[in-house]
Scaffold this active site. Structure first.
Site, PDB file in Angstrom:
ATOM      1  N   GLY A 180     -17.417   2.173  -3.152  1.00 50.91           N
ATOM      2  CA  GLY A 180     -17.691   0.921  -3.842  1.00 50.91           C
ATOM      3  C   GLY A 180     -16.862   0.763  -5.094  1.00 50.91           C
ATOM      4  O   GLY A 180     -15.719   1.233  -5.193  1.00 50.91           O
ATOM      5  N   GLY A 181     -17.444   0.112  -6.096  1.00 51.13           N
ATOM      6  CA  GLY A 181     -16.739  -0.155  -7.335  1.00 51.13           C
ATOM      7  C   GLY A 181     -16.285   1.096  -8.055  1.00 51.13           C
ATOM      8  O   GLY A 181     -15.325   1.052  -8.829  1.00 51.13           O
ATOM      9  N   GLY A 415      22.389  -4.953  -3.379  1.00 52.40           N
ATOM     10  CA  GLY A 415      21.347  -5.081  -4.388  1.00 52.40           C
ATOM     11  C   GLY A 415      20.605  -3.784  -4.636  1.00 52.40           C
ATOM     12  O   GLY A 415      20.120  -3.534  -5.749  1.00 52.40           O
ATOM     13  N   ALA A 416      20.514  -2.926  -3.628  1.00 49.53           N
ATOM     14  CA  ALA A 416      19.824  -1.648  -3.803  1.00 49.53           C
ATOM     15  C   ALA A 416      20.552  -0.771  -4.820  1.00 49.53           C
ATOM     16  O   ALA A 416      19.918  -0.031  -5.576  1.00 49.53           O
ATOM     17  CB  ALA A 416      19.710  -0.928  -2.459  1.00 49.53           C
TER      18      ALA A 416
END
Length: 525
Positions: A180-181, A415-416
């Site tokens: 859960g949380g 771009g890499a």
């Protein structure tokens, strides 16, 4: 007012005896049966874990006699000391560390109001003292009997996790269930350790998953150590047993500074700084299409061949590791040609971006080893947001102010190449091996684009293509092209890599942080 000397000696001695008895009761836990049940699950108790984590005899406990104030639902008859969490401070390798450990033997380690307040206090103390915080998690979530006050307790933890982020190292060690949380606190920390078979993390458990989706799955299959270390990327490290896990936490702490105002600790290094790394000449094939293990390169360069890889089994096409060079901690980011040819994709970009930001937050210099053919092409990558995720890595490097050195081993395309801490995005020094190929794309692809008409009109297209590929490679991709234009500072002998990196890092050690005045940036999400 009664002075201390007016109190009968027997009364004082009686009070001291009662105090020691209460402390022994608190330290013993709820019962021997509860301890046996913990051991039968293959798990250590909270105090046993603290003993392994901290230097012997260094632990000082805070609020060992704390008890909850809740009434109703049977809690008024169960008010154990510590309220299911042990908090305090001690040392690891002689350096201050704060710790809290859930005691599963008490209310299943579930968090209530008093339990949360103890954690809040120790977190505040860690931030104030400027020392790392380690949480040993083994709890069943919020204490249902205490209602919304338990949920508010988690909110206070999350707020402190965020306040401490980038200020002190935060390490979460998962040694039992976390549902859960409660799972969001580990996710907010710098590192998450897990133990196979005994620790699990998930937002909704197997029963809820089955009820909602009809899928049947075990707790380990849903949120076990291997799932989070390999598939989700939630866990940075996974080990087979608690003892090994806690020893590795100690090793990690030895590589980190106490806080963001200090440099990482330096250690004496018997490994010569100018040691030649002749093995590198054979480790990396000259043929850019042949794979190799980048880990072997890192091991050859690092002090005594030691390094600690972060997220070893997730996004394996990039390596993030902490190591030492000349006794000083360094963060290494490296493409891994052995996995998907070392391309950058969504997960690799996320993994490296967070690691770069972690190193920058804690004054750890960065060394980037580049052998990247580009970003992974594909519809899934584009629709999954590779532009957005790749920008995270670009942003992280551009924003980093620690010393940064990049080294191109072989390929560095498109771009890499820019994203992997190229000179143009702010690397302090950029080097390359003689085997480097820095270009917009590979020679074959470039020739096909530039000379497509000439190739199509040729009597022998294949021979013409081969000649033009060679022409492009010889003129625009030769090993010294980038150096001639000042895009790399030098082309170096691979065997001298360790020496060059250490000399450069020594020079950069006093580099000041230079940030524009602003509240904060807005990195891509």
């Amino acid at each position: 007012m009664t002075a201390l000397q007016d109190i009968p000696l027997a009364t004082v001695r009686g009070g001291v005896a009662e105090l020691h008895a209460l402390r022994e009761l608190a330290a013993a836990g709820p019962s021997a049966q509860a301890t046996r049940a913990q051991h039968d699950k293959g798990k250590l108790t909270a105090r046993e874990r603290i003993e392994i984590l901290l230097d012997e005899g260094s632990f000082t406990e805070v609020e060992p006699l704390r008890r909850h104030r809740a009434t109703g639902f049977g809690l008024e008859h169960k008010k154990p000391y510590t309220d299911g969490v042990i908090t305090g401070w001690g040392t690891v390798h002689g350096r201050m560390v704060f710790v809290y450990a859930h005691d599963f033997r008490i209310f299943g380690g579930a968090l209530g109001e008093a339990h949360a307040q103890k954690i809040h206090k120790i977190m505040d103390m860690a931030i104030t003292a400027g020392a790392p915080l380690v949480s040993l998690n083994d709890g069943a979530g919020a204490r249902i009997q205490e209602g919304v006050t338990a949920l508010a307790g988690y909110g206070g933890i999350f707020r402190r996790n965020t306040r401490a982020s980038g200020v002190i190292p935060q390490i979460s060690v998962m040694l039992g269930p976390c549902a859960g949380g409660a799972a969001y606190s580990p996710a907010l920390t710098d590192f998450v350790f897990m133990v196979r078979e005994t620790s699990q993390m998930f937002i909704t458990g197997p029963d809820v998953v089955k009820a909602v989706t009809g899928e049947e799955i075990s707790q380990n299959g849903l949120g076990g150590a291997d799932v989070h270390a390999q598939t989700s990327g939630v866990a940075h490290f996974a080990y087979d047993d608690e003892h090994t896990c806690l020893e590795e936490v100690r090793f990690l702490l030895s590589l980190l500074p106490q806080n963001n105002q200090e440099a990482p600790p330096a250690e004496y290094c018997g490994d010569p700084a100018d040691r030649r790394c002749d093995e590198l000449l054979d480790l990396v094939p000259a043929d850019g299409n042949r794979p190799y293990d980048m880990r072997a390169v890192i091991g050859e360069i690092a002090d005594d061949g030691q390094f600690m890889e972060v997220h070893e089994r997730w996004a394996t096409n990039i390596i993030c590791a902490l190591t030492r060079l000349d006794g000083h901690t360094v963060g290494v980011v490296a493409n891994q040609p052995q996995s998907v040819a070392g391309v950058l994709d969504i997960h690799a970009s996320e993994k490296a971006a967070r690691f770069v930001r972690l190193c920058d937050a804690f004054n750890i210099p960065l060394v980037t080893l580049i052998d990247v053919p580009g970003f992974l092409p594909g519809v899934d990558q584009e629709h999954g947001g590779i532009i957005r995720h790749g920008a995270k890595l670009l942003y992280a490097y551009c924003d980093a102010t620690v010393p940064r050195i990049s080294l191109v081993l072989r390929k560095a395309y498109g771009g890499a190449y820019i994203v992997m801490d190229s000179r143009s995005v702010g690397a302090d020094l950029a080097f390359a091996w003689p085997s480097n190929e820095i270009a917009v794309m590979g020679a074959e692809g470039a020739a096909n684009v530039i000379f497509r008409r000439q190739i199509a009109a040729a009597d022998d297209p294949e021979a013409t293509r081969a000649d033009l590929v060679k022409k492009y490679r010889d003129e625009l991709m030769h090993p010294y092209y980038a150096a001639e234009r000042g895009l790399v500072d030098d082309v170096i002998d691979p065997a001298a890599t360790r020496d060059v990196l250490i000399r450069s890092l020594r020079m950069l050690r006093a580099k000041p942080a230079d940030r524009p005045d602003r509240k904060h940036g807005n990195p891509p999400q």
